[in-house]
Scaffold this active site. Sequence first.
Site, PDB file in Angstrom:
ATOM      1  N   ASP A  58       1.040  -1.545  -0.248  1.00  0.00           N
ATOM      2  CA  ASP A  58       0.385  -0.147   0.427  1.00  0.00           C
ATOM      3  C   ASP A  58       1.226   1.076   0.370  1.00  0.00           C
ATOM      4  OD1 ASP A  58      -2.410   1.312   0.452  1.00  0.00           O
ATOM      5  OD2 ASP A  58      -2.063   1.580   2.429  1.00  0.00           O
ATOM      6  N   SER A 107      -6.218   4.357   0.462  1.00  0.00           N
ATOM      7  CA  SER A 107      -6.712   2.541   0.930  1.00  0.00           C
ATOM      8  C   SER A 107      -7.688   1.650   0.944  1.00  0.00           C
ATOM      9  CB  SER A 107      -5.632   2.314   2.195  1.00  0.00           C
ATOM     10  OG  SER A 107      -3.888   3.158   2.247  1.00  0.00           O
TER      11      SER A 107
END
Length: 152
Positions: A58, A107
């Site tokens: 991420d 995210s």
Amino acid sequence: MRLIPRSPWAATLAGALLLPLGVVASPPGTASADGPADQMRRAIRDTPARNVILLIGDGMGDSEITLARDYTLGADGRLTMDGLPLTGAYTTHSVTVDGSPTYVTDSAAAASGWATGRKTVNGRVSRTPDTNQPLPTILEPAKRAGYGAPAA
């Protein structure tokens, strides 16, 4: 997406993931009948993958990875991840409730795009952008087909 195979095992893994989806293609400017994509296809045909593990970092773009490498090891250093058999890059964006693009993706929306194949609003996990209804993920049919549990 950019893939750089570094071993026969890597080619098998990449092909198992990408060839059925039509993603693996010869790189632009390669007229050779034996380019990286052809080598990958042969490796897939000859040694199919039994398992696939996909790791997604991420917030790990090329700039962030280069910064980590330079900061921790110096310009000539190599991170452990530099030795992995494949590298890939994928860009996504989220949307607003009306479907307009939002170029700063969080995210939740990014992971939802990977898991469902659909864009959504920042802050939502596997939900439609307009009605906030749940979206099925790729894991659900995989689980029904018996994938995901280790062999006994």
